[in-house]
Scaffold this active site. Structure first.
Site, PDB file in Angstrom:
ATOM      1  N   ASP B 319       0.841  -1.186   0.000  1.00 30.78           N
ATOM      2  CA  ASP B 319       0.000   0.000   0.000  1.00 30.78           C
ATOM      3  C   ASP B 319       0.876   1.235   0.000  1.00 30.78           C
ATOM      4  O   ASP B 319       1.920   1.257   0.643  1.00 30.78           O
ATOM      5  CB  ASP B 319      -0.893   0.001   1.240  1.00 30.78           C
ATOM      6  CG  ASP B 319      -2.093  -0.868   1.009  1.00 30.78           C
ATOM      7  OD1 ASP B 319      -2.841  -0.564   0.071  1.00 30.78           O
ATOM      8  OD2 ASP B 319      -2.259  -1.865   1.737  1.00 30.78           O
ATOM      9  N   ASP B 356      -2.811  25.049  13.149  1.00 30.23           N
ATOM     10  CA  ASP B 356      -3.170  23.768  12.514  1.00 30.23           C
ATOM     11  C   ASP B 356      -2.231  22.677  13.019  1.00 30.23           C
ATOM     12  O   ASP B 356      -1.052  22.662  12.710  1.00 30.23           O
ATOM     13  CB  ASP B 356      -3.055  23.936  10.990  1.00 30.23           C
ATOM     14  CG  ASP B 356      -3.506  22.686  10.251  1.00 30.23           C
ATOM     15  OD1 ASP B 356      -3.784  21.669  10.924  1.00 30.23           O
ATOM     16  OD2 ASP B 356      -3.581  22.737   9.016  1.00 30.23           O
ATOM     17  N   GLU B 360      -0.102  17.940   8.020  1.00 29.18           N
ATOM     18  CA  GLU B 360      -0.016  18.807   6.841  1.00 29.18           C
ATOM     19  C   GLU B 360       0.302  20.238   7.277  1.00 29.18           C
ATOM     20  O   GLU B 360       1.152  20.908   6.702  1.00 29.18           O
ATOM     21  CB  GLU B 360      -1.333  18.798   6.042  1.00 29.18           C
ATOM     22  CG  GLU B 360      -1.556  17.558   5.201  1.00 29.18           C
ATOM     23  CD  GLU B 360      -2.290  16.475   5.986  1.00 29.18           C
ATOM     24  OE1 GLU B 360      -2.458  16.636   7.211  1.00 29.18           O
ATOM     25  OE2 GLU B 360      -2.664  15.463   5.362  1.00 29.18           O
ATOM     26  N   PHE B 388     -10.756  23.799  11.029  1.00 29.65           N
ATOM     27  CA  PHE B 388     -11.152  23.101   9.811  1.00 29.65           C
ATOM     28  C   PHE B 388     -12.418  22.314  10.102  1.00 29.65           C
ATOM     29  O   PHE B 388     -12.526  21.656  11.127  1.00 29.65           O
ATOM     30  CB  PHE B 388     -10.026  22.136   9.411  1.00 29.65           C
ATOM     31  CG  PHE B 388     -10.337  21.316   8.194  1.00 29.65           C
ATOM     32  CD1 PHE B 388     -10.047  21.806   6.930  1.00 29.65           C
ATOM     33  CD2 PHE B 388     -10.915  20.059   8.314  1.00 29.65           C
ATOM     34  CE1 PHE B 388     -10.333  21.045   5.814  1.00 29.65           C
ATOM     35  CE2 PHE B 388     -11.199  19.299   7.197  1.00 29.65           C
ATOM     36  CZ  PHE B 388     -10.904  19.804   5.930  1.00 29.65           C
ATOM     37  N   THR B 389     -13.410  22.405   9.218  1.00 24.72           N
ATOM     38  CA  THR B 389     -14.558  21.508   9.339  1.00 24.72           C
ATOM     39  C   THR B 389     -14.787  20.851   8.000  1.00 24.72           C
ATOM     40  O   THR B 389     -14.368  21.358   6.960  1.00 24.72           O
ATOM     41  CB  THR B 389     -15.851  22.267   9.740  1.00 24.72           C
ATOM     42  OG1 THR B 389     -16.234  23.079   8.623  1.00 24.72           O
ATOM     43  CG2 THR B 389     -15.646  23.106  10.977  1.00 24.72           C
ATOM     44  N   ARG B 393     -14.234  23.178   4.855  1.00 20.42           N
ATOM     45  CA  ARG B 393     -12.950  22.723   4.307  1.00 20.42           C
ATOM     46  C   ARG B 393     -11.947  23.873   4.237  1.00 20.42           C
ATOM     47  O   ARG B 393     -11.140  23.977   3.318  1.00 20.42           O
ATOM     48  CB  ARG B 393     -13.126  22.058   2.934  1.00 20.42           C
ATOM     49  CG  ARG B 393     -13.956  20.764   3.041  1.00 20.42           C
ATOM     50  CD  ARG B 393     -13.858  19.933   1.801  1.00 20.42           C
ATOM     51  NE  ARG B 393     -14.531  20.586   0.692  1.00 20.42           N
ATOM     52  CZ  ARG B 393     -14.186  20.423  -0.581  1.00 20.42           C
ATOM     53  NH1 ARG B 393     -13.178  19.631  -0.896  1.00 20.42           N
ATOM     54  NH2 ARG B 393     -14.842  21.049  -1.532  1.00 20.42           N
ATOM     55  N   SER B 395      -9.513  26.464   6.955  1.00 24.37           N
ATOM     56  CA  SER B 395      -9.097  26.766   8.326  1.00 24.37           C
ATOM     57  C   SER B 395      -8.233  28.020   8.298  1.00 24.37           C
ATOM     58  O   SER B 395      -7.839  28.473   7.229  1.00 24.37           O
ATOM     59  CB  SER B 395      -8.318  25.584   8.918  1.00 24.37           C
ATOM     60  OG  SER B 395      -7.110  25.424   8.220  1.00 24.37           O
ATOM     61  N   ASP B 526      -5.512  -4.731   6.284  1.00 27.48           N
ATOM     62  CA  ASP B 526      -6.105  -4.724   7.607  1.00 27.48           C
ATOM     63  C   ASP B 526      -7.615  -4.626   7.587  1.00 27.48           C
ATOM     64  O   ASP B 526      -8.266  -5.032   8.525  1.00 27.48           O
ATOM     65  CB  ASP B 526      -5.514  -3.596   8.457  1.00 27.48           C
ATOM     66  CG  ASP B 526      -5.822  -2.225   7.879  1.00 27.48           C
ATOM     67  OD1 ASP B 526      -6.353  -2.177   6.750  1.00 27.48           O
ATOM     68  OD2 ASP B 526      -5.532  -1.229   8.543  1.00 27.48           O
TER      69      ASP B 526
END
Lengths: 565, 690
Positions: B319, B356, B360, B388-389, B393, B395, B526
């Site tokens: 992955d 933040d 990121e 951020f929500t 989207r 912040s 997983d």
């Protein structure tokens, strides 16, 4: 040893390799059914038997067909040998063979062994030679090659359901490979002075005024297939040492070429069939290396001569010439002996019994190593593949993967069958030899006392079980015990070996062919060739060391100490 | 696919927790006792080579005793008998040591299991009605309540509630993990401890077959079955034993041709030194140690077969997130809008990210400092954080000097309204095409430019892939990203192939296709939707944090839940096979020297001249034979550490690896006994035995 001698050896071997290259490609083409210049005859033969050549057989059907063909050949040959007294083409009026001898001889020629407990010129009618022994020389060779092709095809691709059609292989090999080569070679032999006649034996008056009977017969063509098919059964009792069977050094060189060329070519054909020529070359490299090594050892041992002879005042430069033809010399005799034993041919141009102990050890050991160097036509290749599988299995783990050979995983079933096949030779050779060395009826056949006597008995069972057929000499072989047990040894050496091998082919054919990567165990090139050579020596040879120590090795050191028996 | 990237990095090499020194005296003492018990011929039947050795030892012992009773010479026979018994004992000892190393672990696991008491719910939906039960009495389908401080009594699925669970008993990792109903983190393991809150668990494993039970059986080697490759090797060894039995038995007949056949002790010595006792004695220890290495590495394989398959793997499905790239995207460039200085954009971006805490956001601050030397300020008083929500989207931060915002490009543009600066759209598209994610940045309602977020390929991963390629293993990256993004990352990481926009079905189809070409595939997973692919793959490494379905489908479980380990699992599989092959080669190659020791000694009575073959100049026939037998026994003990540790694996390609190992174990196997036997002979001579 002389430079001239080595030049002869190098020249003949170079010619073998040079011819094996195109012949390997040609045999692969026959295997694929791409050779068709005698298609009408082929269709006729297969049509009579109601055979559809395109219908493939699984390993069981293929093996059963092979066994049926060989059983039929045995019955016909046995009947012919027993009845030759009342059949035509018998100018010398030879009687039918005893049951023991007929059994031994029939088994011998069906199994491509050509062990001879008789002498051709004093026992066989021309009909027995031509229609019996000659025909079997072709058929036993075709059988071996057909089996080898079937085994080779099993490695060619993944998920195969069948190994081909036995009858088609059998017919095509005889028609396209053995017959043309034998005809060409037979004509060459006639030109060199080997007789080819149905006339009775000639009677001559010698210079001293004595009468001499000179045996003749349809020999040239039989000698051709005798070498090409690695059969080895001499037309005359003295085999290629007889002046009519080995008339010149050139004829001897040609015979060496003929007995080695198809086994080498088959190794290369294997490369073509599996689609990777390097694989075939690696196998051939091992064969060639051992032939060279064997030749060199015999040559050196014989050139060194017998210390007792030298002490008695013989010219040491001559080497040991006892039992050898002056016409051929030491070098060609060494090469002849190494190829005839390495290639499971069994023709001889000298008395191996008279070799120095080490010179006699080498041919015996070459047979014991499994008749794969280069081995009989067909049997050499499939025997070599058994060793290749074992080599890959033992050492292949060392690259960190489940071992695979040519993309086919080597697993429990293959290992089991390969070990079964490998067991046949030591069990047969050592078992029979050990019993025969304590059994009074068998001991009576041995001429020599001391270790040489042991070598004679050991060699006989080695030759029989290895389907070689050459004789050490010095052993009275035409007795019920030896005829029977040697016959059984020949049958075991051929069929008890080939059935597990065909079962391997069946298992391998069905497996998927895994793609090779840089993580795959490489089975081409010198590294693998060296490994394979070592595995042949250790898995094929070590078990014979105690026996050899008691025979030729003991004799060698005793001789050095100046002792005789 | 959720690979819990944070977990992936934490427990990199915690194998040390189980590390037991090779020479732990307690283990050795126990192993010695166990080795004697293993002498029982019925238990030895599994091992044909050592079984034959024991029978031969018995025979020689009986004959020595008989000789002693009859007043004949018996000391030589007794010495041979003693060393034959030691040969057998050393072989059983090797196995016992290998097993012993797992036993300590098993004991601690067993404690966790036995302490568990369950609160069995009488009705699944009624938490207050429960009665105490022994963990061993629970049935599949029972519902139990587990509260803070309770051990989870058995394996199961969380059906209600959320709790933090300490799984140290199983994983060795003491930081608690979250377990909750639904989703990919619903599986719980018996023997682990709930440290806060409560959950209702539906039991999925019958008593005695829980994960912990399986683990105990595995580390103890109780459930050990011979693997396919081991079976094949056993057949080879049995075959060789028969070959040499024939060679030695027929010697009686052959030798009587000229003199007396050798005595039984001498023949016994020849037989036992020729049959492959070295690999025969170490074979099962190698297998157990291989499993053990995996366990120490915190990976549990359900069978030895799976470990072997790992060595054979041709294709690794990995992955992207957490395995090939670091879990999170990071800032990689500032792209100012027309008329904006890059530094202004960088400052605005840094301020917008000041509050933040996401990786990121941190990466934006870090990048601004690296590129423009902008130091992150502490959050000034009076600053208003705009979080951020999922709806906005966006912040940012409101400061006295301005309002700083960053967010998804379309969302931010929509909130700003008005004109989009020329060239901005194109720049943003370029970022997306190259595999990055653009974030727009604005100050006081004015668009300043964009931040490019990129996947960061893990350092060193490219070299690992090169290594794998040298061993013939192809790496395939699996990602949900679009083709363009995937191709860019694939090229950077150096994988051989990738599957973009991968769905679980795509993965399954890919595995099937590659397997159809005759290749073996390994993958890690997983989630429940990974289960079919995990089951289809030849090696399926399930994460301990994953769902019960995934854990059932795979044939290995990684207790650290680190998918990168797939690479090491492959290496451990290879190492196991290499060790087996190396010791087999060594064992068989040994025979050459043994012949040179024993053959002249045996036959020198009949043919004194054969003494010339005694190239090692061993003191006497008796000492030669005894030295070979002693060497043959001692070499087993000497190789136990190698068998347990495994032959070192170096990824240099098959051809080079073969050359190297053939040189060490093939040629070394031929040479070593010449030295060893000579040395033993000298010692025997020195102490006056011979």
């Amino acid at each position: 040893m002389t430079l001239n001698g080595w030049a002869q050896i190098a020249l003949v071997l170079a010619l073998v390799v040079a011819a094996a290259l195109p012949l390997g490609r040609y045999i692969a083409a026959i295997s694929a059914g791409r050779v068709t210049f005698l298609a009408p005859i082929e269709r006729l033969i297969l049509g009579v038997g109601g055979i559809d050549p395109a219908r493939g057989m699984g390993w069981r059907a293929y093996t059963l067909a092979m066994l049926a063909a060989n059983a039929t050949g045995f019955v016909l040959l046995y009947a012919l040998l027993r009845l030759q007294g009342v059949l035509p083409f018998n100018p010398q009026g030879f009687a039918g063979l005893s049951p023991w001898l007929a059994f031994n001889t029939a088994v011998s020629f069906v199994t491509n062994t050509n062990w001879q407990a008789y002498s051709g010129e004093s026992a066989m009618s021309y009909l027995s030679q031509m229609a019996g022994l000659g025909v079997q020389n072709f058929l036993s060779a075709s059988t071996g090659i057909a089996l080898a092709l079937a085994v080779s095809r099993a490695f060619a691709s993944g998920g195969l359901r069948d190994l081909g059609n036995f009858w088609a292989d059998f017919t095509r090999i005889t028609l396209y490979l053995l017959l043309p080569l034998a005809i060409a070679l037979g004509i060459a032999f006639v030109a060199m002075g080997i007789p080819q006649t149905l006339a009775p034996y000639a009677e001559a008056t010698t210079l001293e005024g004595g009468r001499q009977v000179i045996p003749l017969g349809p020999a040239a063509f039989q000698v051709a297939i005798k070498h090409l098919g690695t059969n080895g059964g001499g037309f005359f009792g003295a085999n290629s040492a007889h002046p009519f069977e080995g008339p010149s050094a050139l004829a001897t060189a040609l015979q060496i070429w003929a007995q080695a060329v198809i086994p080498f070519a088959l190794a290369l054909a294997f490369g073509h069939i599996v689609g990777d020529r390097r694989q075939g070359r690696a196998l051939m490299l091992v064969m060639l290396g051992y032939v060279l090594l064997g030749t060199g050892l015999i040559y050196a041992a014989e050139a060194a001569g017998n210390p007792l002879h030298i002490a008695a005042g013989l010219d040491p430069a001559m080497g040991n010439m006892e039992g050898k033809e002056v016409r051929f010399g030491l070098a060609l005799t060494a090469l002849f002996t190494a190829t005839t034993t390495g290639a499971s041919c069994g023709a001889v141009n000298a008395m191996i019994d008279s070799f120095t102990p080490l010179g006699g050890l080498v041919p015996m050991f070459l047979i014991q190593l499994g008749e794969v160097l280069p081995g009989g036509v067909g049997s050499g290749l499939y025997g070599m593949l058994v060793f290749a599988l074992l080599a890959v299995f033992v050492a292949g783990l060392m690259v960190g993967r489940t071992p695979e050979y040519l993309g086919k995983k080597v697993q429990a079933r293959e290992v089991k069958l390969a070990m079964l096949a490998v067991l046949v030779l030591p069990a047969t050779i050592l078992g029979f030899a050990a019993v025969s060395l304590v059994l009074p009826a068998a001991i009576a056949s041995i001429q020599e006392a001391g270790p040489h006597g042991l070598s004679e008995m050991l060699y006989a069972y080695t030759s029989a079980a290895g389907n070689n057929g050459s004789a050490f000499g010095g052993l009275t072989a035409d007795t019920p015990w030896l005829n029977t047990t040697l016959g059984i040894a020949m049958l075991l050496g051929r069929f008890a070996y080939v059935v597990p091998v065909m079962a391997i082919a069946g298992a391998v054919a069905a497996k998927p062919k895994l793609a090779a990567s840089s993580g795959t165990f490489p089975t081409h090139g010198p590294l693998f060739a060296g490994l394979l050579a070592g595995v042949i020596l250790i898995l094929g040879g070590l078990q014979f060391m105690p026996a050899l120590a008691l025979g030729p090795l003991a004799e060698h050191f005793v001789l050095l100490a100046g002792k005789t028996f | 696919m959720d690979m819990m990237p944070a977990m992936a990095e934490a427990p990199a090499r915690r194998g040390a927790r189980n590390a037991t020194a090779l020479a732990d005296p307690a283990i050795l003492r126990h192993a010695l006792a166990e080795a004697v018990l293993k002498l029982d011929p019925r238990r030895l039947l599994r091992n044909p080579v050592i079984f034959v050795t024991e029978i031969v030892a018995l025979l020689v012992t009986v004959l020595a005793i008989r000789s002693a009773v009859l007043g004949q010479a018996w000391s030589f026979g007794a010495a041979i008998a003693l060393w034959l018994w030691l040969t057998v004992l050393f072989a059983t000892f090797a196995e016992a040591v290998a097993e012993g190393r797992g036993r300590a672990q098993a004991d601690s696991l067993r404690r966790a299991r036995s302490e568990a008491r369950a609160k069995l719910l009488l009705r699944p939906d009624e938490r207050s009605l429960w009665q105490p039960r022994d963990a061993t009495e629970l049935r599949v389908g029972d519902h139990v309540l587990v509260e803070a401080g309770d051990l989870i009594p058995s394996d199961g699925e969380v059906v209600e509630g959320i709790a933090s669970v300490n799984e140290a008993a199983v994983t060795g990792e003491s930081a608690p993990v979250i377990r909750e109903s639904g989703g990919d983190r619903s599986a719980v393991t018996g023997g682990t401890l709930v440290v806060s809150d409560w959950i209702v668990v539906r039991i999925t494993a019958a008593p005695g077959s829980t994960f912990l039970d399986r683990m105990i059986a595995l580390v103890e080697g109780a459930a050990r079955q011979k693997t396919p490759n081991e079976i094949a090797l056993d057949i080879l060894l049995a075959g060789l034993t028969i070959v040499f039995l024939i060679a030695v038995a027929t010697l009686v007949g052959l030798a009587s041709w000229n003199g007396q056949p050798p005595s039984v002790p001498v023949l016994a010595a020849l037989l036992v030194t020729l049959i492959p006792t070295t690999i025969g004695g170490l074979l099962s220890a190698i297998g157990i140690a291989g499993m053990d290495r995996l366990v120490r590495f915190n990976v549990l394989a359900t069978s030895g077969r799976a470990v072997e398959a790992a060595g054979d793997v041709d294709v690794l499905l990995l992955d992207k997130t957490g395995t090939i790239t670091l879990g999170n995207r990071q800032a990689a460039a500032f792209i100012p809008a027309r008329g904006v200085a890059e530094r202004d954009l960088a400052e605005a971006a840094a301020l917008a990210s000041l509050a933040d805490e996401t990786p990121e956001g941190r990466s934006v601050l870090l990048f601004a400092r690296e590129r423009h030397g902008i130091e992150a300020r502490t959050l000034p008083a009076g600053a208003v954080v705009v979080p951020f929500t999922a709806q906005t989207r966006i912040s940012g931060l409101d400061l006295p000097e301005g309002r700083f915002r960053k967010g998804a490009v379309d969302a931010l543009l929509r909130s700003l309204g008005g004109e989009v600066p020329e060239g901005f759209r194109e720049a943003v598209d370029r970022i997306a095409r190259a595999g990055g994610t653009p974030l727009a940045v604005a100050r006081d309602g004015r668009l300043l430019g964009a931040i490019e977020l990129k996947d960061i390929v893990k350092p060193g991963i490219r070299a690992r892939f090169d290594e794998l390629r040298r061993m013939g293993i192809r790496t395939v990256m699996v990602t949900g990203d679009n083709r363009l993004t995937a191709a860019a990352i694939a090229a950077e990481a150096g994988v051989d192939d990738f599957i973009a926009e991968a769905t679980p079905e795509d993965k399954l189809a890919y595995i099937r296709r590659v397997q159809g070409e005759g290749r073996l595939v390994a993958m890690a997973g997983d989630g429940t939707n990974d289960a079919p692919a995990l089951a289809q793959a030849d090696v399926g490494l399930a994460m301990q944090t994953g769902t019960q379905a995934a854990r059932e489908a795979g044939n290995m479980v990684d207790l650290d839940s680190d998918p990168t380990k797939l690479i090491e699992v492959v290496e451990i599989g290879k190492q196991l096979l290499i060790t087996r092959g190396a010791l087999t080669t060594f064992s068989i190659a040994n025979d050459v020297a043994k012949y040179f020791a024993i053959l002249p000694a045996i036959f020198v009575a009949s043919y004194p001249e054969l003494g010339a073959l005694n190239v090692m100049h061993l003191a006497s026939p008796e000492s030669a034979i005894l030295s070979a037998v002693i060497f043959n026994a001692l070499i087993i003990v000497a190789l136990v550490p190698l068998a347990l540790r495994g032959v070192r694996y170096v990824p240099i390609g098959a051809a080079a690896l073969l050359r190297r190992n053939l040189l060490i174990y093939g040629l070394g196997g031929i040479a070593a006994p010449f030295l060893g036997i000579k040395l033993v002979d000298l010692l025997l001579h020195l102490i006056g035995v011979a």
